[in-house]
Write an enzyme that holds these catalytic residues in place. Structure first.
Site, short mmCIF file in Angstrom:
data_model
loop_
_atom_site.label_atom_id
_atom_site.label_comp_id
_atom_site.label_asym_id
_atom_site.label_seq_id
_atom_site.Cartn_x
_atom_site.Cartn_y
_atom_site.Cartn_z
N HIS A 97 33.11 -3.24 13.87
CA HIS A 97 33.69 -1.51 13.47
C HIS A 97 33.14 -1.16 12.22
CE1 HIS A 97 37.53 0.36 11.97
NE2 HIS A 97 37.28 -0.19 10.59
N GLU A 98 33.27 -2.25 11.32
CA GLU A 98 32.26 -1.99 9.39
C GLU A 98 30.78 -1.51 10.23
OE1 GLU A 98 34.23 -1.92 7.37
OE2 GLU A 98 35.46 -2.81 8.73
N HIS A 154 31.67 1.88 9.54
CA HIS A 154 31.12 2.62 8.86
C HIS A 154 29.99 2.95 8.92
CE1 HIS A 154 35.81 2.62 9.30
NE2 HIS A 154 35.83 2.00 9.24
#
Length: 447
Positions: A24-25, A28
């Site tokens: 998920h990170e 980003h």
């Protein structure tokens, strides 16, 4: 052996969720670097740093509390317009002081050359891509895992092999009214029992028609009430021909998902149809790729329904945790609850290994789809809150251009920090409540 299998199931889900958070990170991190934003940290977890290593301008590491992660980018908040403004605004109260402190902290991170590398100066569409990158990664992970489940393991399908044979027939309304599970002296014998069918028999023909599908067979049985028909089944490689007379009795009306249909009051609907008293063996049958996206869509709709009613669902969890009320199996659970379910599934040695593995993969897939939906909530500190802020800035600037007004500049997300802290506290409180409930009143999925 059972304890070891339980631990294996828990570890599988823990590692799967940790990897999902890390990716998920990454969702980003990658677009932020592509858009030349200076990223100072990529961390999985919160609290004290356990391990870290610097690569270029970014520190990559793990923290002690594996409850999330973050990517730190410079210039998340625009700096104070002037020191005089900051001093004047700081006198308005503690909440304004929090905003000013956040702006100063963001400004202190800036280095020479960062003027065009700060987050708040990016075009709105780039900021939205960065913030949606995390949830999108969870959606991709969930979709890939669903593809593995549906195309690789398959979905549970009723086969034409008999799993159980009932000795008698009890009307559905009588079962509901008396909770009867055993045969009574006045209950008629089940036609399948009378015909000699046994678990493991494979039905191959009914009423002169070849049997290849259980649902189709069930329809034929329902329509043949009171009529003696031919039935053929294979046992130990030998075909046995017999006759059977389906009994007209009250049975639940099946819903589209195979469960019993209910009316608006929650009462099970019934109808009188033919019934012989057998159950079907379930097997995993691989499905085509076209079934993946519909399955993902159904799961997303289910998760969205829980999120929309989250305050009420959390209240119900709290009531169940501190009373004798049962937990809703369709309600929210914590990571502790997911881990417990994974351990219980893994320890069920009576279930085939493939089915247990499929269930564990399904749990991780479901968590990823839940993370996707949850992070789209338009509240800070969630990703959806940053997206909402960027969209609001675009709307303000669009209105200013339309009416030929001065550009209002970037929207100062620091002004929303008091709300952000309030939401964060509520989320932490909800997490603690769910963990407590999953310990003292866990969801019972297996009876």
């Amino acid at each position: 052996m059972t304890v070891l299998l339980f631990i294996v199931g828990v570890l599988f889900v823990v590692v799967g969720i940790a990897a999902s958070i890390a990716l998920h990170e990454v969702g980003h991190l990658v677009p932020a670097k592509l858009f030349r934003v200076r990223v100072t940290q990529y961390m999985v977890g919160f609290g004290p740093t356990v391990w870290s290593r610097r690569r270029g301008e970014t520190e990559y590491g793990l923290k002690a509390i594996p409850a999330g992660g973050y990517v730190a980018m410079v210039g998340m908040f625009p700096p104070p317009t002037s020191e005089a403004d900051a001093v004047r605004q700081s006198s308005t109260g503690v909440f304004q002081q929090l905003s000013n402190d956040a702006r100063r902290a963001a400004a202190e991170q800036l280095q020479p050359g960062d003027e065009d590398r700060v987050f708040y100066r990016l075009p709105i569409w780039k900021r939205i891509i960065i913030m949606l990158g995390g949830p999108l990664m969870n959606l991709i992970i969930g979709t890939v895992l669903f593809a593995v489940l549906i195309m690789g393991f398959g979905t549970a399908q009723a086969t034409t092999t008999v799993s159980e044979v009932y000795r008698c027939v009890v009307p559905a309304s009588q079962q509901v009214a008396t909770n009867q599970t055993d045969c009574g002296p006045d209950d008629p014998a089940a036609p399948a029992f009378q015909a000699g069918l046994q678990p493991g028999d494979r039905v191959v023909a009914f009423d002169g028609r070849e049997v290849t599908d259980w649902d189709e067979l069930s329809g034929w049985i329902r329509d043949a009430a009171g009529r003696e028909v031919a039935i053929s089944y294979v046992r130990d490689g030998e075909r046995i021909d017999s006759t059977i007379t389906p009994l007209l009795t009250e049975r639940p009306v099946p819903a589209e998902d195979g469960t019993a249909a209910v009316d608006d009051d929650g009462t099970a609907l019934t109808q009188e149809v033919g019934f012989i008293g057998v159950g079907s063996t379930q097997e995993l049958v691989p499905q085509p790729a076209t079934e993946v996206l519909p399955a993902v869509g159904d799961s997303l709709a289910s998760v969205a329904g829980v999120v929309v009613n989250l305050p009420q669902r959390v209240v119900e969890v709290g009531q169940a945790a501190f009373s004798d009320a049962p937990r809703d199996p369709e309600g929210p659970i914590s990571v502790v609850g997911v881990g417990r379910i994974a351990g219980e599934v893994s320890a069920m040695e009576e279930i085939p290994v493939a089915s247990r593995a499929a269930t564990l993969i399904g749990l991780v897939a479901g968590v990823n789809l839940a993370l996707f939906v949850f992070n789209l909530i338009p509240l800070l500190p969630l990703d959806g809150g940053h997206v909402a802020g960027a969209l609001w800035e675009g709307l303000r600037r669009g209105i200013a251009r339309l009416f030929k007004r001065p550009d209002p500049g970037p929207f100062d997300m620091a002004k929303l920090l008091p709300l952000t802290y309030a939401v964060a506290i509520l989320l932490m409180g909800m997490g603690v409540l769910l963990i407590y409930a999953d310990i003292v009143k866990p969801v019972d999925l297996f009876g």
